[in-house]
Scaffold this active site. Structure first.
Site, PDB file in Angstrom:
ATOM      1  CB  THR A  13      15.832  16.741  19.526  1.00  0.00           C
ATOM      2  OG1 THR A  13      16.405  17.861  20.189  1.00  0.00           O
ATOM      3  CG2 THR A  13      14.348  16.748  19.657  1.00  0.00           C
ATOM      4  CB  ILE A  14      14.009  11.280  19.906  1.00  0.00           C
ATOM      5  CG1 ILE A  14      13.415  11.334  21.340  1.00  0.00           C
ATOM      6  CG2 ILE A  14      15.402  10.675  19.897  1.00  0.00           C
ATOM      7  CD1 ILE A  14      11.961  10.996  21.458  1.00  0.00           C
TER       8      ILE A  14
END
Length: 574
Positions: free
Chosen positions: A381-382
Site C-alpha cells: 500500500t501507499i
C-alpha cells in the site's frame, strides 16, 4: 538497511531502553527525525520524493490538490510498484474548500461475476486448501484505481487529465532511479511473482533481477497504458482495448475477470464517519474498509486518561492494546461490503457502545475476546496527501495488496493485478463471505482530522492491520502527548497481532490474547511490565506502517508537512 530496523531480541532490550521517547539535545522536546516542513502555498507528502515533486509541479502549473494527488499516484504506480499501481484499488477523502465539506470515495473493485462461490471452492479444493491464495488468478478482483482517478477529477479536478498524467508517462519512458527501500521490497517480490502467469519478469525485472538502488528503471508498456487512459479517459481502461486485452488473457490463462466485470465497474461516493476525541474529530470511511476500527478504539480510549498514564508506559500501552483487541474482533465479524451485509456502523462507533466495551478492560491482558453486540446501540500500500493554495486537501491511499499483488501481468500493459480477493472468507455464513460481484474486506484506509469544524490534518499510516492502530497512535501522540506532526510519526510504534481476521470462520474468536510487537525505542521496562500483565511481547522487525501527513495552521495561514522516516518519502511545499 537502517530503515528496516535492526532486530532487537528481548534479552537485549535493556540496551535500547534509553532510546524510547528521545529528547532533542537543544530544545528538550520529543525526538523527530527532522523538522516539520512549512510552506505558505501548497504541500505534498508521499513515500517517494520524485512523486512529491511531481505533485508540487502540478500545483505550480495551476493544478489543484486533486490534480496533484492523481499525478503523484500515477507516478507512484510506476516508481513504487511494490505498494500500488493501476491494477489495484483506491480510497480517498477530499476536503473541498469552496463547499467546506469532507467527501469520501470508495474506488475498490469487485470479484468476478462469472466466478461463483461453488466454482471458487472447487478451485481451492484442487489446490488442497480452503482459503483463497495470495498469488495467481484466484485472488484477483476488478482494479478500481483508474475509475477512482476519474471520479476525483470529474468532481474536483482542474487541469486536463493529459497534463496530469504526463509526468508519469515521461518517467515511464525515460526511466527513474529506484530508491532504497523500494529496491529492497522489489527484490523480495521477484522470486515469488516471477512464477505467476503473464509478463511479470519482462515488465518488472532487469535481466531477471529486481532493479537495485539507484538503477534506472523504465516501463514503456505502462507509459502506453497511461497514454491510452489520458487520451480516451476511464473508458479506455474499462470499456476499450485494455479491457478486451485483459479478457482475452484471462480466458487463455485460467483467470475469471471478463470484459463485463470492467464495463460494469463503478466507484461510490460515501459519507465519511467521525468520532470526537478531546476536541478533535477523526474521520474514516465506512466498510468494506477497516477505518472505523480506529473510531471504535477512540470511543473505548476516551474513557481513560492516557495523558496521565504517560507515553509508552505499561499502563498506556496496555489500554491501547486492549482497546485494539476489542475493536478488531468486531472488525472480523461485521466489516464487509455494505451492498451485501449492512454493518451496524452507527452502533459500532457510538459512545455508549465504546463505554460498554471499555468495561471489559481489566488490569491483566485479555486472552479470550469476542465480538460485541453493536446492534443494541444502533442509531504492502501507499499513502499520500496533498494540499493547495485554495485550502483543498486530499487524503489518498492506494494498493495492490501484499506488495506487488497477485504477480499476474498482462503482456503489454505494464501493471500487476491486485490480489485483494484473498481477503474474502470462505465461510458462507460470514458477512465477508465470497460472492460474485462483491467487494472484499479492505485494509487500506485514508484518515482526516477536523477541529472546530475546520480541516486540520490529512494523514494516513499504510500497512495492513497496522493502519487503524497507527491512526490512533498518531492522534493520541498529538492530542494526549503534545507531539508535533513529525514527532507523532517518528515516535516508537507498537502493533498488536493475532486477532480474529475477516477471512476466518464466522464463529472464531480471539482465545490466546495474541501478541504485541514493539519498536526498539519502547523501553524494556515497559515490555517487562506488559509481560507481567499477561501480554506476549516481542521486539519486531519493521512492519509498523508508513506515515504521511499535512496539517493546516489556521493561525498563520500555512501548511505543515511530515513524512515517514522509516521510508524513502518526502514532505515538501512551496
Amino acid at each position: 538497511m537502517k530503515r528496516l530496523y535492526s532486530y532487537v531480541a528481548l534479552s537485549l532490550g535493556l540496551l535500547c531502553a534509553n532510546a524510547a521517547y528521545s529528547f532533542d539535545r537543544i530544545t528538550g522536546q520529543s525526538f523527530a527525525s527532522r523538522s516539520e516542513v512549512i510552506a505558505s502555498e501548497a504541500m505534498a507528502a508521499t513515500s517517494q520524493p520524485l512523486a512529491t515533486q511531481i505533485a508540487l509541479d502540478v500545483m505550480k502549473r495551476g493544478g489543484n490538490a486533486i490534480d496533484a494527488a492523481i499525478a503523484a499516484n500515477a507516478a507512484l504506480g510506476l516508481m513504487e510498484p511494490t505498494g500500488n499501481g493501476i491494477g489495484g484499488d483506491l480510497y480517498a477523502m477530499v476536503w473541498h474548500a469552496k463547499s467546506q465539506k469532507l467527501y469520501g470515495l470508495n474506488a475498490s473493485g469487485r470479484s468476478p461475476l462469472g466466478l461463483s462461490y461453488d466454482m471458487l471452492a472447487n478451485e481451492l479444493k484442487k489446490l488442497g486448501r480452503d482459503t483463497i491464495p495470495a498469488h495467481g488468478m484466484l485472488p484477483i478482483s476488478v482494479p478500481g484505481a483508474v475509475d477512482g482517478w476519474f471520479e476525483l477529477h470529474s468532481k474536483f479536478g482542474s487541469l486536463p487529465m493529459t497534463d496530469i498524467l504526463q509526468p508519469a508517462i515521461r518517467y515511464a519512458e525515460q526511466g527513474f532511479p529506484v530508491s532504497e527501500l523500494i529496491a529492497y521490497y522489489w527484490q523480495r517480490s521477484v522470486p515469488v511473482l516471477s512464477k505467476q502467469p503473464g509478463d511479470f519478469s519482462a515488465a518488472f525485472t532487469l535481466d531477471g533481477k529486481a532493479p537495485a538502488k539507484g538503477q534506472i528503471f523504465k516501463n514503456p508498456a505502462l507509459a502506453n497504458t497511461y497514454k491510452a487512459i489520458a487520451k480516451d479517459g476511464r473508458d479506455a481502461f474499462y470499456k476499450g482495448d485494455i479491457a478486451v486485452t485483459i479478457d482475452r488473457f484471462m480466458r487463455a490463462n485460467g483467470g475469471y475477470l471478463r470484459f463485463a466485470d470492467f464495463a460494469n465497474h463503478r466507484s461510490d461516493w460515501v459519507e465519511p464517519v467521525g468520532v470526537e476525541y478531546k476536541g478533535h474529530t477523526l474521520w474514516e470511511l465506512p466498510p468494506n474498509g477497516q477505518g472505523i476500527a480506529a473510531l471504535q478504539m477512540l470511543q473505548i480510549l476516551k474513557n481513560y486518561d492516557l495523558k496521565a498514564s504517560g507515553f509508552n508506559t505499561p499502563q498506556s500501552l496496555h489500554l491501547l492494546v486492549e482497546a485494539k483487541k476489542l475493536a478488531f474482533e468486531d472488525r472480523a465479524k461485521f466489516y464487509a461490503d455494505q451492498d451485501f451485509n449492512k454493518a451496524p456502523v452507527k452502533g459500532l462507533i457510538s459512545e455508549q457502545y465504546g463505554r460498554e466495551r471499555a468495561k471489559l478492560i481489566g488490569d491483566k491482558a485479555a486472552k479470550r475476546v469476542d465480538a460485541g453486540n453493536p446492534a443494541l446501540y444502533q442509531g504492502d500500500t501507499i499513502y499520500m496527501t496533498t494540499a493547495d493554495k485554495d485550502g483543498n486537501m486530499v487524503s489518498l491511499i492506494q494498493s495492490n495488496y501484499r506488495g506487488m499483488g497477485s504477480g499476474v501481468v498482462v503482456p503489454g500493459l505494464g501493471f500487476v493485478f491486485q490480489d485483494r480477493g484473498e481477503m474474502f472468507s470462505m465461510d458462507p455464513q460470514h458477512a465477508n463471505a465470497y460472492a460474485p460481484g462483491k467487494r472484499p474486506f479492505h485494509t487500506i484506509i485514508p484518515a482526516f482530522v477536523t477541529k472546530d469544524d475546520k480541516p486540520l490534518i490529512s494523514f494516513g499510516v499504510m500497512g495492513g492491520a497496522m493502519q487503524p492502530q497507527g491512526h490512533v497512535q498518531i492522534l493520541v501522540n498529538m492530542v494526549d502527548y503534545g507531539m508535533n506532526l513529525q514527532e507523532a510519526g517518528d515516535a516508537p510504534r507498537w502493533q498488536h497481532l493475532g486477532n480474529t481476521e475477516p477471512t476466518d470462520a464466522s464463529d472464531k474468536y480471539l482465545e490466546n490474547g495474541g501478541y504485541i510487537e514493539v519498536e526498539s525505542g519502547v523501553p524494556y521496562e515497559t515490555a517487562r511490565e506488559l509481560m507481567h500483565k499477561g501480554h506476549a511481547v516481542r521486539y519486531g522487525l519493521g512492519g509498523y506502517g508508513g506515515y504521511q501527513a499535512i496539517m493546516r495552521d489556521h493561525a498563520n495561514g500555512v501548511w505543515i508537512g511530515a513524512s515517514e522516516s522509516r521510508k524513502d518519502g518526502q514532505a515538501a511545499g512551496y
